[in-house]
Write a protein that holds these residues in place. Structure first.
Motif, PDB file in Angstrom:
ATOM      1  N   SER A  84       9.778   0.659  -6.020  1.00  0.00           N
ATOM      2  CA  SER A  84       8.981   2.049  -6.400  1.00  0.00           C
ATOM      3  C   SER A  84       7.703   1.984  -6.814  1.00  0.00           C
ATOM      4  O   SER A  84       7.432   0.980  -7.580  1.00  0.00           O
ATOM      5  CB  SER A  84      10.030   2.833  -7.078  1.00  0.00           C
ATOM      6  OG  SER A  84       9.697   2.548  -8.463  1.00  0.00           O
ATOM      7  N   CYS A  85       7.035   2.699  -6.272  1.00  0.00           N
ATOM      8  CA  CYS A  85       5.348   2.682  -6.549  1.00  0.00           C
ATOM      9  C   CYS A  85       5.412   2.986  -8.240  1.00  0.00           C
ATOM     10  O   CYS A  85       5.854   3.997  -8.666  1.00  0.00           O
ATOM     11  CB  CYS A  85       4.647   3.753  -5.760  1.00  0.00           C
ATOM     12  SG  CYS A  85       2.981   3.922  -6.475  1.00  0.00           S
ATOM     13  N   ASP A  86       4.638   2.612  -9.059  1.00  0.00           N
ATOM     14  CA  ASP A  86       4.482   2.533 -10.406  1.00  0.00           C
ATOM     15  C   ASP A  86       3.694   3.831 -10.766  1.00  0.00           C
ATOM     16  O   ASP A  86       3.922   4.350 -12.015  1.00  0.00           O
ATOM     17  CB  ASP A  86       3.744   1.435 -11.172  1.00  0.00           C
ATOM     18  CG  ASP A  86       4.868   0.168 -11.498  1.00  0.00           C
ATOM     19  OD1 ASP A  86       5.750   0.378 -11.110  1.00  0.00           O
ATOM     20  OD2 ASP A  86       4.455  -0.686 -12.092  1.00  0.00           O
ATOM     21  N   VAL A  87       2.903   4.268  -9.602  1.00  0.00           N
ATOM     22  CA  VAL A  87       2.109   5.491 -10.038  1.00  0.00           C
ATOM     23  C   VAL A  87       2.813   6.694  -9.552  1.00  0.00           C
ATOM     24  O   VAL A  87       2.886   7.733 -10.542  1.00  0.00           O
ATOM     25  CB  VAL A  87       0.863   5.430  -9.394  1.00  0.00           C
ATOM     26  CG1 VAL A  87       0.079   6.624  -9.377  1.00  0.00           C
ATOM     27  CG2 VAL A  87      -0.094   4.219  -9.324  1.00  0.00           C
ATOM     28  N   CYS A  88       3.399   6.727  -8.364  1.00  0.00           N
ATOM     29  CA  CYS A  88       4.081   8.211  -8.089  1.00  0.00           C
ATOM     30  C   CYS A  88       5.457   7.899  -7.862  1.00  0.00           C
ATOM     31  O   CYS A  88       6.101   9.067  -7.592  1.00  0.00           O
ATOM     32  CB  CYS A  88       3.271   8.485  -6.836  1.00  0.00           C
ATOM     33  SG  CYS A  88       3.670   7.588  -5.430  1.00  0.00           S
ATOM     34  N   GLY A  89       5.902   6.799  -7.677  1.00  0.00           N
ATOM     35  CA  GLY A  89       7.426   6.663  -7.686  1.00  0.00           C
ATOM     36  C   GLY A  89       7.977   6.631  -6.240  1.00  0.00           C
ATOM     37  O   GLY A  89       9.317   6.560  -6.067  1.00  0.00           O
ATOM     38  N   HIS A  90       7.215   6.574  -5.292  1.00  0.00           N
ATOM     39  CA  HIS A  90       7.424   6.633  -3.937  1.00  0.00           C
ATOM     40  C   HIS A  90       8.267   5.232  -3.495  1.00  0.00           C
ATOM     41  O   HIS A  90       7.860   4.199  -4.105  1.00  0.00           O
ATOM     42  CB  HIS A  90       6.168   6.585  -2.975  1.00  0.00           C
ATOM     43  CG  HIS A  90       6.448   6.608  -1.649  1.00  0.00           C
ATOM     44  ND1 HIS A  90       7.047   7.761  -1.061  1.00  0.00           N
ATOM     45  CD2 HIS A  90       6.366   5.679  -0.547  1.00  0.00           C
ATOM     46  CE1 HIS A  90       7.148   7.504   0.380  1.00  0.00           C
ATOM     47  NE2 HIS A  90       6.829   6.248   0.469  1.00  0.00           N
ATOM     48  N   HIS A  91       9.338   5.374  -2.745  1.00  0.00           N
ATOM     49  CA  HIS A  91      10.165   3.890  -2.624  1.00  0.00           C
ATOM     50  C   HIS A  91       9.846   3.330  -1.292  1.00  0.00           C
ATOM     51  O   HIS A  91       9.419   3.923  -0.227  1.00  0.00           O
ATOM     52  CB  HIS A  91      11.742   4.548  -2.473  1.00  0.00           C
ATOM     53  CG  HIS A  91      12.062   4.603  -3.719  1.00  0.00           C
ATOM     54  ND1 HIS A  91      13.589   4.730  -3.973  1.00  0.00           N
ATOM     55  CD2 HIS A  91      11.687   5.202  -5.000  1.00  0.00           C
ATOM     56  CE1 HIS A  91      13.706   4.771  -5.460  1.00  0.00           C
ATOM     57  NE2 HIS A  91      12.870   5.245  -5.860  1.00  0.00           N
ATOM     58  N   GLU A 108       0.813  -1.029   0.085  1.00  0.00           N
ATOM     59  CA  GLU A 108      -0.001   0.017   0.221  1.00  0.00           C
ATOM     60  C   GLU A 108       0.702   1.286   0.024  1.00  0.00           C
ATOM     61  O   GLU A 108       1.635   1.593   0.807  1.00  0.00           O
ATOM     62  CB  GLU A 108      -0.962   0.093   1.388  1.00  0.00           C
ATOM     63  CG  GLU A 108      -2.223   0.965   1.030  1.00  0.00           C
ATOM     64  CD  GLU A 108      -2.581   1.138   2.488  1.00  0.00           C
ATOM     65  OE1 GLU A 108      -3.166   0.142   2.958  1.00  0.00           O
ATOM     66  OE2 GLU A 108      -2.997   2.288   3.082  1.00  0.00           O
ATOM     67  N   CYS A 109       1.045   1.965  -1.052  1.00  0.00           N
ATOM     68  CA  CYS A 109       1.905   3.065  -1.173  1.00  0.00           C
ATOM     69  C   CYS A 109       1.496   4.170  -0.109  1.00  0.00           C
ATOM     70  O   CYS A 109       0.155   4.671  -0.068  1.00  0.00           O
ATOM     71  CB  CYS A 109       1.758   3.738  -2.578  1.00  0.00           C
ATOM     72  SG  CYS A 109       2.786   5.158  -2.715  1.00  0.00           S
ATOM     73  N   ARG A 110       2.424   4.445   0.549  1.00  0.00           N
ATOM     74  CA  ARG A 110       2.180   5.514   1.485  1.00  0.00           C
ATOM     75  C   ARG A 110       1.842   6.785   1.101  1.00  0.00           C
ATOM     76  O   ARG A 110       1.110   7.843   1.611  1.00  0.00           O
ATOM     77  CB  ARG A 110       3.407   5.786   2.559  1.00  0.00           C
ATOM     78  CG  ARG A 110       3.411   4.801   3.431  1.00  0.00           C
ATOM     79  CD  ARG A 110       4.831   5.031   4.354  1.00  0.00           C
ATOM     80  NE  ARG A 110       4.882   4.370   5.330  1.00  0.00           N
ATOM     81  CZ  ARG A 110       4.291   4.851   6.547  1.00  0.00           C
ATOM     82  NH1 ARG A 110       4.199   5.795   6.728  1.00  0.00           N
ATOM     83  NH2 ARG A 110       4.419   3.817   7.711  1.00  0.00           N
ATOM     84  N   HIS A 111       2.320   6.955  -0.247  1.00  0.00           N
ATOM     85  CA  HIS A 111       1.962   8.368  -1.061  1.00  0.00           C
ATOM     86  C   HIS A 111       0.446   8.528  -1.425  1.00  0.00           C
ATOM     87  O   HIS A 111      -0.196   9.384  -1.254  1.00  0.00           O
ATOM     88  CB  HIS A 111       3.032   8.768  -1.868  1.00  0.00           C
ATOM     89  CG  HIS A 111       3.155  10.301  -2.231  1.00  0.00           C
ATOM     90  ND1 HIS A 111       2.883  10.609  -3.412  1.00  0.00           N
ATOM     91  CD2 HIS A 111       3.583  11.324  -1.551  1.00  0.00           C
ATOM     92  CE1 HIS A 111       3.005  12.012  -3.616  1.00  0.00           C
ATOM     93  NE2 HIS A 111       3.527  12.500  -2.279  1.00  0.00           N
ATOM     94  N   CYS A 112       0.423   7.393  -2.572  1.00  0.00           N
ATOM     95  CA  CYS A 112      -0.918   7.377  -2.932  1.00  0.00           C
ATOM     96  C   CYS A 112      -2.004   6.845  -2.284  1.00  0.00           C
ATOM     97  O   CYS A 112      -3.274   7.111  -2.489  1.00  0.00           O
ATOM     98  CB  CYS A 112      -0.868   6.594  -4.268  1.00  0.00           C
ATOM     99  SG  CYS A 112       0.439   6.425  -5.361  1.00  0.00           S
ATOM    100  N   GLY A 113      -1.926   6.199  -1.185  1.00  0.00           N
ATOM    101  CA  GLY A 113      -2.580   5.615  -0.187  1.00  0.00           C
ATOM    102  C   GLY A 113      -3.648   4.367  -0.890  1.00  0.00           C
ATOM    103  O   GLY A 113      -4.455   3.966  -0.329  1.00  0.00           O
ATOM    104  N   VAL A 139      -3.162   0.253  -2.870  1.00  0.00           N
ATOM    105  CA  VAL A 139      -2.218  -0.945  -3.250  1.00  0.00           C
ATOM    106  C   VAL A 139      -2.125  -0.750  -4.532  1.00  0.00           C
ATOM    107  O   VAL A 139      -2.749  -0.720  -5.529  1.00  0.00           O
ATOM    108  CB  VAL A 139      -2.752  -2.174  -2.689  1.00  0.00           C
ATOM    109  CG1 VAL A 139      -1.875  -3.377  -3.427  1.00  0.00           C
ATOM    110  CG2 VAL A 139      -3.273  -2.336  -1.414  1.00  0.00           C
ATOM    111  N   THR A 140      -0.619  -0.375  -4.898  1.00  0.00           N
ATOM    112  CA  THR A 140      -0.113  -0.157  -6.176  1.00  0.00           C
ATOM    113  C   THR A 140       1.113  -1.090  -6.820  1.00  0.00           C
ATOM    114  O   THR A 140       1.407  -1.765  -5.741  1.00  0.00           O
ATOM    115  CB  THR A 140       0.697   1.275  -6.401  1.00  0.00           C
ATOM    116  OG1 THR A 140       1.320   1.612  -5.458  1.00  0.00           O
ATOM    117  CG2 THR A 140      -0.768   2.431  -6.154  1.00  0.00           C
ATOM    118  N   LYS A 141       1.098  -1.209  -8.003  1.00  0.00           N
ATOM    119  CA  LYS A 141       2.204  -2.091  -8.456  1.00  0.00           C
ATOM    120  C   LYS A 141       3.477  -1.320  -8.110  1.00  0.00           C
ATOM    121  O   LYS A 141       3.743  -0.234  -8.133  1.00  0.00           O
ATOM    122  CB  LYS A 141       1.964  -2.057 -10.054  1.00  0.00           C
ATOM    123  CG  LYS A 141       1.411  -3.353 -10.381  1.00  0.00           C
ATOM    124  CD  LYS A 141       1.824  -3.747 -11.751  1.00  0.00           C
ATOM    125  CE  LYS A 141       1.700  -5.195 -12.316  1.00  0.00           C
ATOM    126  NZ  LYS A 141       1.806  -5.497 -13.825  1.00  0.00           N
TER     127      LYS A 141
END
Ligand code: ZN
Length: 294
Positions: free
Chosen positions: A54-61, A34-39, A41-43
């Motif tokens: 890294s999150c495919d949507v926002c690049g958060h590590h 679950e991406c902390r930035h997008c909130g 569950v992302t790829k």
């Protein structure tokens, strides 16, 4: 017998650090990250030559090692996993000296210490038929048998084992009655059938609601079902295993080794390979940090 997991299985499953990190990620995030930035569950994709995804949507590590014993270690994950494999594959323990990890003795020693620090477990109280016995670990005086006197520098340990079942063993300050009874009341269900030797510390067990049977070691070691063979078997396994490291004796030190030995012992009949038990246990988060996923 536990299921087999050989060194070949290990090499096939964990050929490199990326494979270890991938396993750790899937272990810690079984339902996806679950991406902390997008909130959401992302790829996530592995970041090249870094221990992160890294999150495919926002690049958060996300760093899967954060909060684990592998965090900020310069030792490659494959070596960590291999050290855990070695500890799981032995019956009587592995010393840092025996390790051929390609790291210094000091580093190997520290790795094993950290692995052991994850092996403490809370178990349900024992019941049914339980053998209880104390033992004394380490110490400088050689050749003395039996219960030591003051100043012998030995660490007393007390253990309770369910026949054909689990053990709970603790390093204690002393083997006075209060300590022994305290350990028993805490870890053995009321009404349980208990077997001990004639040591006076156990004398009051029957008044505490336990069905207490005593084997008089001065006379015999087994009298039908009355014996303490299983717990004595554990002590001898334990003593033989840590004989080479006796000089480091201290209560906390003995307890960490006890944790390792009882972790293996309590899974000796598992259908799952011992290595999987060890890897899952030692890969849990060891400390909480609000920055764990940043
Ligand atoms: Zn994101």
């Amino acid at each position: 017998m536990t299921a087999r997991y050989t060194i070949r299985d290990f090499q096939r499953e964990f050929p490199d650090d990326d494979a270890c990190l991938e396993w750790l990620k899937d272990f810690l995030y079984p339902a996806g990250i679950e991406c902390r930035h997008c909130g959401r569950v992302t790829k996530h994709h592995k970041v090249k030559s870094r221990k992160s995804y890294s999150c495919d949507v926002c690049g958060h590590h996300v760093h899967p090692t954060a909060g684990t014993i592998y965090h900020k270690s310069s030792t490659p994950l494959t070596l960590w996993f291999y050290a855990i494999f070695l500890m799981s594959a032995t019956r009587c323990g592995v010393s840092a000296k025996q390790l051929e990890l390609g790291v210094t003795y000091k580093t190997a020693w520290r790795m094993f210490k950290q692995i052991r620090s994850m092996l403490e477990e809370n178990r349900d109280p024992l019941s049914g038929e339980v053998e209880i016995d104390e033992a004394y670990i380490g110490g400088v005086r050689k050749g003395r048998r039996g219960r030591p006197g003051y100043g012998d520098n030995k660490v007393p340990v007390v253990g309770a084992v369910e026949r054909h079942g689990n053990i709970i063993a603790k390093a204690v300050e002393s083997t006075n009655k209060e300590t022994l009874i305290g350990h028993i009341v805490e870890n053995v269900e009321p009404g349980t059938t208990i077997f001990t030797d004639e040591f006076r510390g156990y004398k009051t067990l029957s008044t505490l609601g336990f069905d207490h049977w005593v084997i008089k070691h001065k006379i015999e070691y087994v009298n039908g079902f009355i014996h303490t063979n299983q717990i004595e078997g554990f002590w001898s396994l334990f003593k033989n295993g840590i004989r080479g490291v006796y000089k480091h004796v201290g209560k906390g030190y003995v307890q960490s080794y006890l944790n390792e030995y009882q972790f293996r012992y309590n899974r000796r009949k598992s259908g799952v390979p011992m290595f999987q038990h060890f890897l899952a246990q030692t890969s849990q988060l060891s400390w909480w940090t609000p920055y764990a996923n940043r």
